[in-house]
Design an enzyme around this catalytic site. Sequence first.
Site, mmCIF file in Angstrom:
data_model
loop_
_atom_site.group_PDB
_atom_site.id
_atom_site.type_symbol
_atom_site.label_atom_id
_atom_site.label_comp_id
_atom_site.label_asym_id
_atom_site.label_seq_id
_atom_site.Cartn_x
_atom_site.Cartn_y
_atom_site.Cartn_z
ATOM 1 N N ALA A 309 40.898 53.177 63.520
ATOM 2 C CA ALA A 309 39.776 52.203 64.162
ATOM 3 C C ALA A 309 40.237 51.857 65.676
ATOM 4 O O ALA A 309 41.393 52.131 66.060
ATOM 5 C CB ALA A 309 39.485 50.800 63.632
ATOM 6 N N MET A 310 39.262 51.352 66.462
ATOM 7 C CA MET A 310 39.850 51.137 67.970
ATOM 8 C C MET A 310 39.129 49.787 68.434
ATOM 9 O O MET A 310 37.887 49.688 68.234
ATOM 10 C CB MET A 310 39.289 52.271 68.855
ATOM 11 C CG MET A 310 39.733 52.033 70.331
ATOM 12 S SD MET A 310 41.312 51.515 70.680
ATOM 13 C CE MET A 310 41.211 50.745 72.365
ATOM 14 N N GLU A 311 39.981 48.880 69.061
ATOM 15 C CA GLU A 311 39.538 47.671 69.480
ATOM 16 C C GLU A 311 38.710 47.539 70.709
ATOM 17 O O GLU A 311 38.667 46.421 71.393
ATOM 18 C CB GLU A 311 40.560 46.708 69.375
ATOM 19 C CG GLU A 311 41.803 47.068 70.811
ATOM 20 C CD GLU A 311 42.854 47.914 70.261
ATOM 21 O OE1 GLU A 311 43.809 47.830 70.961
ATOM 22 O OE2 GLU A 311 42.553 48.683 69.267
ATOM 23 N N GLU A 345 41.007 44.841 64.068
ATOM 24 C CA GLU A 345 40.266 45.011 65.140
ATOM 25 C C GLU A 345 39.808 43.963 65.976
ATOM 26 O O GLU A 345 39.829 43.600 67.176
ATOM 27 C CB GLU A 345 39.338 46.070 65.201
ATOM 28 C CG GLU A 345 39.717 47.554 64.305
ATOM 29 C CD GLU A 345 40.832 47.982 65.177
ATOM 30 O OE1 GLU A 345 40.909 47.932 66.490
ATOM 31 O OE2 GLU A 345 41.758 48.508 64.434
ATOM 32 N N GLU A 367 49.873 45.567 68.783
ATOM 33 C CA GLU A 367 49.611 45.839 67.397
ATOM 34 C C GLU A 367 50.471 45.159 66.314
ATOM 35 O O GLU A 367 49.776 44.954 65.264
ATOM 36 C CB GLU A 367 50.157 47.408 67.277
ATOM 37 C CG GLU A 367 49.343 48.479 68.419
ATOM 38 C CD GLU A 367 47.888 48.329 68.006
ATOM 39 O OE1 GLU A 367 47.452 47.776 66.969
ATOM 40 O OE2 GLU A 367 47.031 48.781 68.743
#
Length: 806
Positions: A309-311, A345, A367
């Site tokens: 996933a990407m935030e 996320e 992270e």
Amino acid sequence: MLLLLYILNFIGISYSFNGERSNENRSFPRATNGEQFPWDKLRLPDWIIPVHYDLLIHPNLSSSVFTGFLKTEVTVKLETNFIVLHSKHLEITRAFIEEKNPKLQGDLKQLKVLEYPTHEQVAFLSAEPLLVDKKYFLSVNYIANLSDGFYGLYKSTYKTKDGQTRLLVSTHFEPTSARMAFPCFDEPSFKANYTIKIRREEQHVALSNMPKVKTITLGNNLVEDHFAETVKMSTYLVAFIVSDFQSISGTTSSGIKVSVYVNPEKLNQAHYALEAAIKILEFYEQYFGIYYPLPKQDLVAVPDFQSGAMENWGLTTYRETSLLYDPETSSASEKLWITMVIGHELAHQWFGNLVTMEWWNDIWLNEGFARYMEFISVDATYPELQVVYTCFTAMGRDSMNSSRPISSKAENPTQIKEMFDTVSYDKGACILHMLRNFLTDEVFQNGIIHYLKKHSYRNAKNNDLWNSLANTCSEEDFASAKYCYTKKHFDVTEIMNTWTLQKGLPLITVEQNEKRIKIKQERFLKGILPDDPLWASMQTGFLWQVPLTYITSHSKSIGRHLMKNQSDTIELEEDVNWVKLNVDMNGYYIVHYEGNGWNNIIKLLNQNHTIFSYKDRANLIHNAFQLVSNIPSDVMKTVYSAGSKTATGWNFLLERYKVSMSGAEQIKINSALASCKDDANLARLLELGMEGNVIKTQDLPSVIYMVSMNPAGRLLAWNFVKKNWSKLLEKFSLGSFSMRTIILGATSHFSSKQELEEVKFFFASKQEEISQLRAPQIALENIEKNIKWLERNLDILRKWILENLQ
């Protein structure tokens, strides 16, 4: 002035009158046209600061080309004749500059453009100097191809139930790929505001970080969506998507609109993600004491996605298997996974987005925190999922000599991508967990609130976090006489630097005698024993300040002790029968009990195992296995695996994979297909992953990994990687998680000297490409560790089997 110039010239330093270091005594690179490029460093000059980007993007899904127009407002801090930005695979067709001055409005001056692809940089040269403290608008027109990979502005596809292929475009910019979509200051400290406009066909939907404010009809089936201006943020968090997705929506108690966008035929699988996102977003607002600053939060399931996933701020993107929950085919573990990824996320919306690390060497501040907050948020919002936090994965990686410090040097894009690993995520989370336990929950929470408020919309470094945790008192607290925390009898920065600036973890050896506990520390190394010639050199210089916790046979509370030296003594108030360190495995260290220590614990467990918590029991078992061996489901999955053993069953599962609308089911089928014993089918599976039609390219690394785990497929997977190395690098960037999975997966089960030499030979042949990577070093160390284990234990194991199993 003349005297100053004379002195500077005498010592060999020359400056031009406009404030820049002159070209004298420096070797500058050549641009693509052969002219001298005005900048020779990987990092951009810091005297041009972006303030605002006005970006218009038009992705053409039919031609796979996109055009862009960018107007960037910049402030000049040092007089200069050039501006250097990042740009990758963009063809710049025009560039102009104008001063931000109403009296000079429309006074556009054309700029000369030079490109230096080695550093992914472009320079705009002005005939007239740009003056200090002036603001300018840099306008750029450009065109580029949509990316075929998983970075930048890239193409994605999905198939409908009736077999039609649908196209969409999505972005993934972290860490250094915003430059593939628009020329920009693509470093995390260059925060700015963004106004984004997207041109699309009428049948599509466009999404970006902020809500849409209006749509303009352009004709010829084209419209232009205008989005609200963003908050101040880093380039890697910008995002936009054009697709035919549909959504379901809800609202948090604070009025944030939350939406989940998916392939229309999978809309029924989006409900759980929406529920979880709303609950977790509400939890974070309460826990951090800071409202989520945007009016909306979209979660999008992208069919082709390299990572989990990407935030992106306000527009988080996910693999379908990380967001979509199908009650009919998804297992309890998959439900937990989805919840954890959403928790991760959404934590980033504060840790990473609101407060961003200053540079990628401290990516763990993003992270590690997000990984840790997964557990805190899910435990608070979904206690029935029974999430358990362990550091076993991090310890396994960190006990190898090829590990690295949490905070490590990373300059170029390949090195930066490699920072997104177990050390940043898992070890980062582990040391935060240890610190939280040592400081107490309340102090830890107050400290991170202080950190977030103090550095909002700014960048931070390691020490900024430690300072906030060591002193939770703000100026407001003092003014209002509010109680807050400041601790002066130990130095948080000094303690935590031993965990972030050196690699590895300690082995704590315990010797208990009545009321005295003697402890000593050394570096814990997997596969390297004290009689090994390398042992002494690998121990030199390592020392941790270890926040120890312990319980004894007479404990009424948890004991705490900060171990600062190689050896130490804990004096108890009375004699005890036993001692157990690392209570509830909250610490990041291995423990060995000398003398009768282990025997006393085993005796206790045999008499009444509940005397230790389930976490303590897991911790004891993990320690024992680490010290002794020094080595490294679902019903549907089992059924599929059994079915794949026949040719008919294997082909049936492949056909089932093709038509399945459930990502969770496809993962189980993939695992089963990779477990068969037929070489031809395993080879076919690998080729299908390479082709990217039946099995998406994003899943190829996991296919290679699963085939390599199958004894029948180990050599097949390795030979496949060697044969297709160049093709794999075309699909996945060199330092990416995907290439790490391929390299380590294809070699992790090798255990002979012949295999070691073969892998060494292959890596040596690719030395120019892989010289900056850690993954090959890890792979070789893994094989060496496997060889040593067999040499030490094979005869013992063979003897035990002959004596006990005949």
